[in-house]
Design a protein around this motif. Structure first.
Motif, PDB file in Angstrom:
ATOM      1  N   GLY A  22       0.891  -1.311  -0.153  1.00  0.00           N
ATOM      2  CA  GLY A  22      -0.087  -0.036   0.033  1.00  0.00           C
ATOM      3  C   GLY A  22       0.895   1.440   0.024  1.00  0.00           C
ATOM      4  N   PRO A  23       0.348   2.508  -0.161  1.00  0.00           N
ATOM      5  CA  PRO A  23       0.942   3.680  -0.108  1.00  0.00           C
ATOM      6  C   PRO A  23       1.919   3.965   1.064  1.00  0.00           C
ATOM      7  CG  PRO A  23      -1.310   4.103   0.081  1.00  0.00           C
ATOM      8  CD  PRO A  23      -1.259   2.582  -0.153  1.00  0.00           C
ATOM      9  N   ARG A  24       1.466   3.424   2.229  1.00  0.00           N
ATOM     10  CA  ARG A  24       2.379   3.844   3.258  1.00  0.00           C
ATOM     11  C   ARG A  24       3.566   3.076   3.393  1.00  0.00           C
ATOM     12  NH1 ARG A  24      -0.221   5.007   8.932  1.00  0.00           N
ATOM     13  NH2 ARG A  24       1.993   5.617   9.314  1.00  0.00           N
ATOM     14  N   SER A  25       3.215   1.804   2.816  1.00  0.00           N
ATOM     15  CA  SER A  25       4.481   0.932   2.537  1.00  0.00           C
ATOM     16  C   SER A  25       5.614   1.136   1.768  1.00  0.00           C
ATOM     17  CB  SER A  25       4.064  -0.560   2.472  1.00  0.00           C
ATOM     18  OG  SER A  25       3.582  -1.142   3.597  1.00  0.00           O
ATOM     19  N   ARG A  26       4.774   2.151   0.606  1.00  0.00           N
ATOM     20  CA  ARG A  26       5.738   2.265  -0.679  1.00  0.00           C
ATOM     21  C   ARG A  26       6.356   3.646  -0.115  1.00  0.00           C
ATOM     22  NH1 ARG A  26       0.888   1.475  -3.747  1.00  0.00           N
ATOM     23  NH2 ARG A  26       0.579   3.760  -4.138  1.00  0.00           N
ATOM     24  N   GLU A  27       5.952   4.289   0.514  1.00  0.00           N
ATOM     25  CA  GLU A  27       6.752   5.440   1.131  1.00  0.00           C
ATOM     26  C   GLU A  27       7.810   4.947   1.793  1.00  0.00           C
ATOM     27  OE1 GLU A  27       3.342   8.463   2.050  1.00  0.00           O
ATOM     28  OE2 GLU A  27       4.849   8.694   3.811  1.00  0.00           O
ATOM     29  N   LEU A  28       7.675   4.046   2.793  1.00  0.00           N
ATOM     30  CA  LEU A  28       8.854   3.545   3.696  1.00  0.00           C
ATOM     31  C   LEU A  28       9.854   2.991   2.795  1.00  0.00           C
ATOM     32  CD1 LEU A  28       6.668   2.350   6.588  1.00  0.00           C
ATOM     33  CD2 LEU A  28       8.470   4.126   6.775  1.00  0.00           C
ATOM     34  N   GLN A  29       9.560   2.389   1.664  1.00  0.00           N
ATOM     35  CA  GLN A  29      10.255   1.445   0.897  1.00  0.00           C
ATOM     36  C   GLN A  29      11.171   2.548   0.363  1.00  0.00           C
ATOM     37  OE1 GLN A  29      10.870  -1.485   0.735  1.00  0.00           O
ATOM     38  NE2 GLN A  29      11.624  -2.061  -1.032  1.00  0.00           N
ATOM     39  N   GLU A  30      10.780   3.799   0.038  1.00  0.00           N
ATOM     40  CA  GLU A  30      11.635   4.805  -0.611  1.00  0.00           C
ATOM     41  C   GLU A  30      12.637   5.180   0.190  1.00  0.00           C
ATOM     42  OE1 GLU A  30       9.787   8.195  -2.745  1.00  0.00           O
ATOM     43  OE2 GLU A  30       8.472   6.598  -3.731  1.00  0.00           O
ATOM     44  N   ARG A  31      12.419   5.445   1.496  1.00  0.00           N
ATOM     45  CA  ARG A  31      13.166   5.624   2.503  1.00  0.00           C
ATOM     46  C   ARG A  31      14.097   4.648   2.538  1.00  0.00           C
ATOM     47  NH1 ARG A  31      10.154   7.022   7.924  1.00  0.00           N
ATOM     48  NH2 ARG A  31      11.954   6.387   9.068  1.00  0.00           N
ATOM     49  N   ARG A  32      13.593   3.542   2.763  1.00  0.00           N
ATOM     50  CA  ARG A  32      14.527   1.986   2.881  1.00  0.00           C
ATOM     51  C   ARG A  32      15.581   2.246   1.720  1.00  0.00           C
ATOM     52  NH1 ARG A  32      13.232  -3.615   3.203  1.00  0.00           N
ATOM     53  NH2 ARG A  32      15.057  -4.855   2.441  1.00  0.00           N
ATOM     54  N   ASN A  33      15.177   2.273   0.573  1.00  0.00           N
ATOM     55  CA  ASN A  33      15.985   2.388  -0.566  1.00  0.00           C
ATOM     56  C   ASN A  33      17.167   3.390  -0.448  1.00  0.00           C
ATOM     57  OD1 ASN A  33      14.581   0.147  -1.765  1.00  0.00           O
ATOM     58  ND2 ASN A  33      13.577   1.632  -3.108  1.00  0.00           N
ATOM     59  N   ALA A  34      17.041   4.512   0.173  1.00  0.00           N
ATOM     60  CA  ALA A  34      18.127   5.421   0.231  1.00  0.00           C
ATOM     61  C   ALA A  34      18.957   5.178   1.509  1.00  0.00           C
ATOM     62  CB  ALA A  34      17.613   6.849   0.468  1.00  0.00           C
ATOM     63  N   ALA A  35      18.497   4.200   2.458  1.00  0.00           N
ATOM     64  CA  ALA A  35      19.180   4.049   3.706  1.00  0.00           C
ATOM     65  C   ALA A  35      19.574   2.865   3.891  1.00  0.00           C
ATOM     66  CB  ALA A  35      18.451   4.678   4.805  1.00  0.00           C
ATOM     67  N   VAL A  36      19.301   1.733   3.461  1.00  0.00           N
ATOM     68  CA  VAL A  36      19.361   0.172   3.788  1.00  0.00           C
ATOM     69  C   VAL A  36      20.249  -0.276   2.577  1.00  0.00           C
ATOM     70  CG1 VAL A  36      18.551  -1.903   4.389  1.00  0.00           C
ATOM     71  CG2 VAL A  36      17.524   0.142   5.148  1.00  0.00           C
ATOM     72  N   ALA A  37      21.195  -0.901   2.749  1.00  0.00           N
ATOM     73  CA  ALA A  37      22.153  -1.468   1.646  1.00  0.00           C
ATOM     74  C   ALA A  37      21.396  -2.338   0.900  1.00  0.00           C
ATOM     75  CB  ALA A  37      23.046  -2.357   2.415  1.00  0.00           C
ATOM     76  N   SER A  38      21.450  -2.373  -0.455  1.00  0.00           N
ATOM     77  CA  SER A  38      20.640  -3.197  -1.180  1.00  0.00           C
ATOM     78  C   SER A  38      21.043  -4.692  -1.280  1.00  0.00           C
ATOM     79  CB  SER A  38      20.478  -2.670  -2.780  1.00  0.00           C
ATOM     80  OG  SER A  38      21.840  -2.510  -3.130  1.00  0.00           O
ATOM     81  N   GLY A  39      21.845  -5.231  -0.584  1.00  0.00           N
ATOM     82  CA  GLY A  39      22.193  -6.472  -0.488  1.00  0.00           C
ATOM     83  C   GLY A  39      21.374  -7.146   0.418  1.00  0.00           C
ATOM     84  N   VAL A  40      20.416  -6.393   1.291  1.00  0.00           N
ATOM     85  CA  VAL A  40      19.389  -6.795   2.233  1.00  0.00           C
ATOM     86  C   VAL A  40      18.111  -6.906   1.487  1.00  0.00           C
ATOM     87  CG1 VAL A  40      18.237  -6.761   4.569  1.00  0.00           C
ATOM     88  CG2 VAL A  40      21.151  -6.173   4.228  1.00  0.00           C
ATOM     89  N   SER A  41      17.355  -7.807   1.277  1.00  0.00           N
ATOM     90  CA  SER A  41      16.498  -7.564   0.471  1.00  0.00           C
ATOM     91  C   SER A  41      15.149  -8.462   1.426  1.00  0.00           C
ATOM     92  CB  SER A  41      16.258  -8.414  -0.787  1.00  0.00           C
ATOM     93  OG  SER A  41      16.550  -9.747  -0.866  1.00  0.00           O
ATOM     94  N   SER A  42      13.822  -7.946   0.967  1.00  0.00           N
ATOM     95  CA  SER A  42      12.786  -8.350   1.501  1.00  0.00           C
ATOM     96  C   SER A  42      11.892  -9.216   0.559  1.00  0.00           C
ATOM     97  CB  SER A  42      12.037  -7.298   2.056  1.00  0.00           C
ATOM     98  OG  SER A  42      12.827  -6.390   3.100  1.00  0.00           O
ATOM     99  N   VAL A  43      11.252 -10.453   1.070  1.00  0.00           N
ATOM    100  CA  VAL A  43      10.367 -11.063   0.077  1.00  0.00           C
ATOM    101  C   VAL A  43       9.188 -10.141  -0.238  1.00  0.00           C
ATOM    102  CG1 VAL A  43       8.727 -12.885   0.058  1.00  0.00           C
ATOM    103  CG2 VAL A  43      11.069 -13.334   1.151  1.00  0.00           C
ATOM    104  N   LEU A  44       8.564  -9.517   0.792  1.00  0.00           N
ATOM    105  CA  LEU A  44       7.384  -8.610   0.508  1.00  0.00           C
ATOM    106  C   LEU A  44       7.508  -7.437   1.226  1.00  0.00           C
ATOM    107  CD1 LEU A  44       4.596  -8.565  -0.862  1.00  0.00           C
ATOM    108  CD2 LEU A  44       3.602  -9.713   1.307  1.00  0.00           C
ATOM    109  N   PRO A  45       7.718  -6.103   0.506  1.00  0.00           N
ATOM    110  CA  PRO A  45       7.890  -5.035   1.296  1.00  0.00           C
ATOM    111  C   PRO A  45       6.616  -4.181   1.946  1.00  0.00           C
ATOM    112  CG  PRO A  45       8.034  -4.748  -1.170  1.00  0.00           C
ATOM    113  CD  PRO A  45       7.774  -6.199  -0.875  1.00  0.00           C
ATOM    114  N   ILE A  46       5.728  -5.139   2.548  1.00  0.00           N
ATOM    115  CA  ILE A  46       4.808  -4.473   3.204  1.00  0.00           C
ATOM    116  C   ILE A  46       5.416  -4.243   4.688  1.00  0.00           C
ATOM    117  CG2 ILE A  46       2.688  -5.512   2.139  1.00  0.00           C
ATOM    118  CD1 ILE A  46       3.127  -7.362   5.055  1.00  0.00           C
ATOM    119  N   TYR A  47       5.311  -3.045   5.272  1.00  0.00           N
ATOM    120  CA  TYR A  47       5.821  -2.622   6.396  1.00  0.00           C
ATOM    121  C   TYR A  47       4.934  -3.089   7.466  1.00  0.00           C
ATOM    122  CZ  TYR A  47       9.945  -0.943   3.932  1.00  0.00           C
ATOM    123  OH  TYR A  47      11.192  -1.017   3.276  1.00  0.00           O
TER     124      TYR A  47
END
Ligand SMILES: *Cc1c(COP(=O)(O)O)cnc(C)c1O
Length: 444
Positions: A22-47
């Motif tokens: 959903g929209p709030r998860s997608r917002e958090l995903q954007e913050r995550r993409n800027a802050a969290v190393a991309s070698g760490v991934s998630s199966v389903l990015p619902i926060y």
């Protein structure tokens, strides 16, 4: 206390109020993409906002059915009441002294409990760590000192962790090993029993494993054989009956330490405290983690007292190993397992899931096999009528379930296995609904 509250009182329902994510998860995903190393991934990015029983509530208000348990960790459910109470009491009393500096009774009690719960009536001792990989590393350290030998034997499709030694012990290159070498040496890989693919009975498969040890390693060089009684990340492979027993017997006859890596399969997950019990195997050492502490990081090596005591004082340990809060969580989780008889519950889940999946397989020929024990059940996806892996269809099924609010995981050396690891406290209605969703997705 403020903020969302999880636990078994959360409404046990699948409820979608937005697209996934959903929209709030997608917002958090954007913050995550800027802050969290991309070698760490998630199966389903619902926060996640809260979780409990068999559901995960996300920040958009969606309630998803949890068939992952954080990879077989929250077997007693998220925020299980006994875990919450004991953790809260412990946090308020003290959070850390380091057991190697000034000890506390929670650590001792977890070791006592694990000694009582692991297979075999012999004298046992335990040592506590933070992660599964650390437990596996320490089992190898103990076996090497006890035997005075260096070689470690592991099998095809094995998964033992992501540290340097455990990467060497893990079979699958991508994503676990690619680019991360050089790996620890003195690790040797033998074939395992994979009935769906090798058609061998337990004795034949064990003979093949033993032949590699005899011809390529030399039994006198082998400190330990490390094997998952049900292979987890490798594809929920249940070795043919008799395989584990024959390998354990060979180890015993040759002075080799037999280590059961029960990090995924242990602590009620398969309908027994440890999966070795289904095969009447008594391992010398058992590694425990994942389900043991209701979600807090705790791991253990448990085994024969004389092996555990082979290591010199100070040779085992770590700053956080057996942290008091994690120990309190484990004691709360073990109480929950006993009170709710979660071994019995895991068997009920096995019956429910396998009957639904076997039925689905009659109409969906891409399901090559339904297998597993307890609440550790999987379907292997193949090109119909063959044993050729079909990871694309497995991904399609998994993604379809995610969109419909059912959190599923894949696994397997070929990426073609869909695995189901619900919390053992998930109600039947929720599991049936998850199977309804899968059936619908398969029919598309
Ligand atoms: C998950 C797992 C490990 C590694 O545990 P971590 O806590 O992730 O280090 C080791 N062995 C098995 C069988 C596992 O499933």
């Amino acid at each position: 206390m403020t903020g969302p509250v999880g636990g078994p009182d959360l409404p046990q329902e699948r409820r979608l109020v937005t697209e996934i994510p959903g929209p709030r998860s997608r917002e958090l995903q954007e913050r995550r993409n800027a802050a969290v190393a991309s070698g760490v991934s998630s199966v389903l990015p619902i926060y996640v906002a809260a979780a409990g029983g068999g559901v995960i509530l996300d920040v958009d208000g969606n309630s998803l059915i949890d068939l992952a348990s954080g990879i077989a960790v929250t077997s007693v459910g998220n925020a299980a009441p006994h875990v919450v109470t004991r953790v809260a009491e412990q946090v308020a009393a003290f959070t850390h002294t380091c057991f190697m500096v000034a000890p506390y009774d929670g650590y001792v009690e977890v070791c006592e409990q694990l000694a009582a719960l692991t297979p075999g009536a012999h004298a046992k001792k335990a040592a506590l760590f933070n992660s599964g990989a650390e437990a596996v590393e320490n089992a190898v350290k103990i076996a090497r000192v006890h035997t005075g030998r260096t070689a470690v034997v592991v099998v095809d499709h094995a998964y033992h962790g992501r540290t340097n030694l455990t990467m060497a012990m893990t079979a699958k290159n991508m994503p676990y090993k690619e680019g991360f070498g050089p790996f620890a040496n003195e690790v040797y890989r033998a074939p395992v029993s994979y009935p769906f693919r090798d058609g061998l009975d337990g004795q034949e498969a064990a003979a093949r494993t033993i032949d590699v040890i005899e011809k390529q390693v030399g039994p006198g060089n082998v400190a330990c054989i490390v094997i998952e009684p049900i292979l987890g990340e490798g594809g929920f492979i249940v070795p043919a009956p008799g395989y584990l027993g024959a390998v354990a017997e060979y180890a015993s006859a040759n002075g080799i330490v037999f280590v059961a890596d029960e990090i995924q399969s242990g602590m009620c997950r398969t309908g027994a405290w440890f999966a070795s019990e289904h095969e009447d195997v008594v391992p010398d050492l058992v590694t425990v983690a994942k389900g043991v502490a209701g979600g807090l990081p705790l791991a253990a090596v448990v085994g024969r007292a004389e092996m555990m005591d082979a290591v010199h004082p100070g040779g085992l340990g770590g700053t956080y190993g057996g942290n008091p809060v994690a120990c309190a969580a484990a004691l709360g989780a073990i109480t929950t397992m006993r009170e709710q008889d979660l071994n019995r519950r895991a068997i009920e889940i096995e019956t429910l899931l396998t009957s639904r999946l076997v039925e689905l397989a009659t109409r969906f020929p891409a399901i090559g096999e339904v297998r597993g024990r307890g609440a550790m059940i999987a379907i292997e996806i193949v090109e119909p009528g063959t044993s050729r892996p079909d990871p694309a269809v497995a991904s399609r099924l998994s993604a379809g379930c995610h969109q419909a609010g059912v959190l599923t995981l894949t696994c397997g050396t070929y990426g073609n296995v869909l695995r189901f690891l619900p919390p053992l406290v998930a109600p039947d209605a929720l599991l049936h609904e998850a199977m309804d969703v899968l059936t619908e997705v398969a029919a598309r």
